[in-house]
Write an enzyme that holds these catalytic residues in place. Structure first.
Site, PDB file in Angstrom:
ATOM      1  CB  THR A 149       1.783   0.284   1.252  1.00 52.47           C
ATOM      2  OG1 THR A 149       0.608   0.470   0.480  1.00 52.47           O
ATOM      3  CG2 THR A 149       1.534  -0.786   2.300  1.00 52.47           C
ATOM      4  N   GLY A 160       6.975  -1.908  -5.852  1.00 49.75           N
ATOM      5  CA  GLY A 160       7.646  -2.674  -6.894  1.00 49.75           C
ATOM      6  C   GLY A 160       8.834  -1.897  -7.432  1.00 49.75           C
ATOM      7  CD  GLU A 214      -3.489   0.599  -5.958  1.00 49.08           C
ATOM      8  OE1 GLU A 214      -4.084   1.588  -5.480  1.00 49.08           O
ATOM      9  OE2 GLU A 214      -2.264   0.583  -6.155  1.00 49.08           O
TER      10      GLU A 214
END
Lengths: 445, 445
Positions: free
Chosen positions: B46, B85, B328
């Site tokens: 992303t 993350g 997602e």
């Protein structure tokens, strides 16, 4: 939202509490200290075991005539004060709500000023155990705290005695104007309307601006990426909340005026408007707080993953708003308080009384026929308002009939109430929706 | 929920990414380093400007044949990687998704291993700007990060080449088995079903236990305070979520089996089940993630003010679950992906094709007559399932007719899609609800 500020209870509850609950002599003693920050205060009412059921609060203030002191105790784990903002680390004093006990007799809940911490080194006073209740969903900047008291002694004159007194010889007297205290509780619910309204305005602004700037995907292959605000689904998420933000603005404005008029009468000794005020502030607090949370979450998600970042704005509004459905009266309880009032009004109407105020529509069957003939009628706000009124009439009076039928058939009142609780909550809610739409329609006209 | 763990992407995305995307030679190089924590990895797909529209990702990997290297760039602010993350502070490496550019020609998105930080002192490598994206609604323990690359050079062999290769002389070849990658994206959606299911089980347990222990108020004056679970309104809040927790368990079990069967076929080169799998995982991920959030919030509020404390449990589940509707695949987009499949299936049925799988009910008008004759019929799960099927049939085929009519009347396809977007989202949703109820009914029987 006022909750954003640490120490906000010093300003929103401690100082106003002294102003409303203290005698002139007590005000002269405490207000200068509070206003000059010589002391920092909070307001300790809710306990670990009791929030909704205030009558069952367990903290006691027992008068000791020998010493001319009250002895404060939180006798059980469930009695400890729990939640007051500023209690965990900051406050030196609190207005503590406690059961007044005189010669073994309980005289009900009254307010007492208790010193919590030393003004020298901020350590807890003898008999006081105090601390922070720990992390919450948000608002970590407010040190919500707990308080246990074990034979904490305070001077008799620390009882705030504007509305009720204990004399030197332990005689209790009440001036009977406790309705003014009651009106203050209602004021907080009216303030919640304005907090909800203001949060929704901020959320709407943030999410709609984002949706005008953000471009993502294209429906026409090879075309430019579209502003996401151009997607029908995005408009469907954002525009109802925008309309609601206006509606809540008008609800807040109307209810603030209703409150001010009623409060003036109440402090003048006329309680004519109190039941209506209580009913309306209850259901509208519930409606606006619950719907604001839904709208803010929809707005947050409308910003995709970015909505999960605090810097995006919407998420922080949401986490703050999420306190509102349970504070100052849990919403399900509040809808039922309105429903109780509405059930009485239906009975009053049946017995031939003239109904006043927001529930006057319950007096007569509207014998409603839906007047919508064409698509444009759906944009006629007066027609929409009629539909809401008819819906409220049907559900409120239907609930009253069902409750009455159950009791007539021999069901005990408390069983009938519980068996119809979903209906009653719904009755309170549809009534509040009708009123909110009415405020909206009158506001935009 | 796996998101609770810092460094979770090392285990959930970086190592599995190497296993699925690397050649055997590359696996031999990278897996021992990752498994022994000599390097810590994340997965960077992303970007700030693009999440949903993956085809428009802007990061580039341009082959430099002279040096036998790729030159990695995030040319614009919107191109920077955003959200991974473990990227903010922890990771030394990342699998970076980038547009592969060979001699000026774009060959689409491919995965590249990029070293982010020195293995000596953890400082960023030349050309790398990396950091934490800042506070979120929750999950602060995960250092979600951003990544900018300015002419960062990596060896050609850092492109993960199991499915597509760039040779030493800059020749591109693809093995064509990219459907396996696709199936991996679907796997994450199936995993979200189990996360949602597990969060809801925890939320139901916490809130129902609390409601059995907590006593508050009494309906019968003078009576003992009631367990709040005895109030009809409390049951109405908690029991539907409990039923849903069972339903989601069965949905997860069914979809996991469907996935495993389909994946086995797909890696064997048979893509027969892929469209069905994609459609079902999309709408069910959307349904379970959105409903779980609603249920968890209801459960949190059912604990009154205490629900706002993290120690109460429910609030933490909720804040974690609130990531699920947008990660997602954003839910509104996912419902439309299912709707697109359903529109095709309706067209296939009209052209006489036999429909397989979850949408086979669209083949024939059920000519439904509601079979409910008495109250007990409402407890017949087969009758309830029929009602859900009939509802899905009506809304899905009605949406197909409306879309077809709009296009027949001359509306361009992309305009017709946007004008019917609310209907299409609803079609995807009612289809998923029917399937969820079917899994539930078959699970409990």
């Amino acid at each position: 939202m006022c909750h954003d500020l640490a120490l906000s209870l010093h300003h929103s509850m401690f100082i106003p509490g002294i102003e409303r609950l203290a005698t002139d002599e007590q005000k002269a003693e405490w207000l200068p200290l509070a206003l000059n920050f010589k002391i920092i205060g909070t307001y300790a009412q809710t306990e670990l075991g009791h929030g909704t059921n205030l009558l069952a609060l367990e903290t006691t203030a027992t008068f000791d005539p020998t010493a001319d002191e009250f002895v404060m105790n939180t006798p059980k784990i469930t009695s400890m004060k729990w939640w007051p903002g500023g209690l965990g680390k900051s406050s030196t004093h609190a207005i503590v709500l406690a059961q007044l006990v005189l010669r073994g007799k309980n005289h009900g809940m009254h307010p007492f000023i208790v010193q919590l911490r030393s003004l020298e080194d901020h350590t807890p006073m003898p008999g006081i155990t105090v601390g922070d209740i720990g992390p919450k969903l948000a608002l970590q900047n407010i040190d919500n705290g707990f308080l246990m008291m074990n034979n904490v002694r305070i001077p008799r004159t620390n009882m705030l005695m504007r509305n009720a007194k204990v004399s030197r010889d332990g005689h209790f007297s009440s001036s009977g104007s406790s309705k003014a205290n009651y009106a203050t509780m209602i004021l907080i619910r009216v303030k919640i309307l304005s907090w909800a309204s203001s949060l929704l305005v901020q959320g709407a602004t943030t999410s709609i601006r984002y949706s005008a700037v953000r471009r993502q995907s294209q429906l026409k292959p090879g075309g430019e990426e579209m502003q996401i605000l151009s997607y029908q689904s995005q408009q469907y998420k954002l525009f109802p909340a925008l309309a609601a933000a206006f509606a809540y603005h008008f609800v807040t404005r109307t209810m603030t005026a209703v409150y001010e008029k009623a409060y003036e009468e109440i402090i003048g000794g006329n309680n004519r408007l109190l039941a209506e005020l209580h009913s309306q502030s209850s259901c509208l607090k519930a409606l606006l707080s619950e719907e604001t949370c839904v709208f803010l979450e929809t707005q947050r998600r409308s910003m995709g993953g970015h909505g999960y970042m605090l810097m995006a704005g919407g998420g922080a509004y949401l986490l703050g708003a999420m306190t509102l459905p349970t504070v100052e009266g849990e919403n399900t309880v509040l809808y039922q308080q309105t429903a109780r009032y509405l059930m009485k009004q239906v009975a009053n109407a049946l017995s031939g009384q003239q109904l006043q105020g927001s529930s006057s529509y319950l007096a007569a069957d509207p014998e409603y026929v839906c007047p919508i003939q064409e698509v444009n009628d759906c944009r006629n706000t007066r027609i929409l308002l009629d539909i809401y009124r008819n819906r409220a009439y049907g559900i409120v009076t239907g609930t009253a009939r069902k409750l009455h039928a159950d009791m007539t058939s021999g069901m005990e009142q408390h069983v009938a109430w519980n068996n119809n609780m979903i209906r009653l909550v719904r009755a309170g809610k549809v009534h509040s929706q009708y009123y909110a739409v009415e405020c909206f329609v009158e506001g935009v006209e």
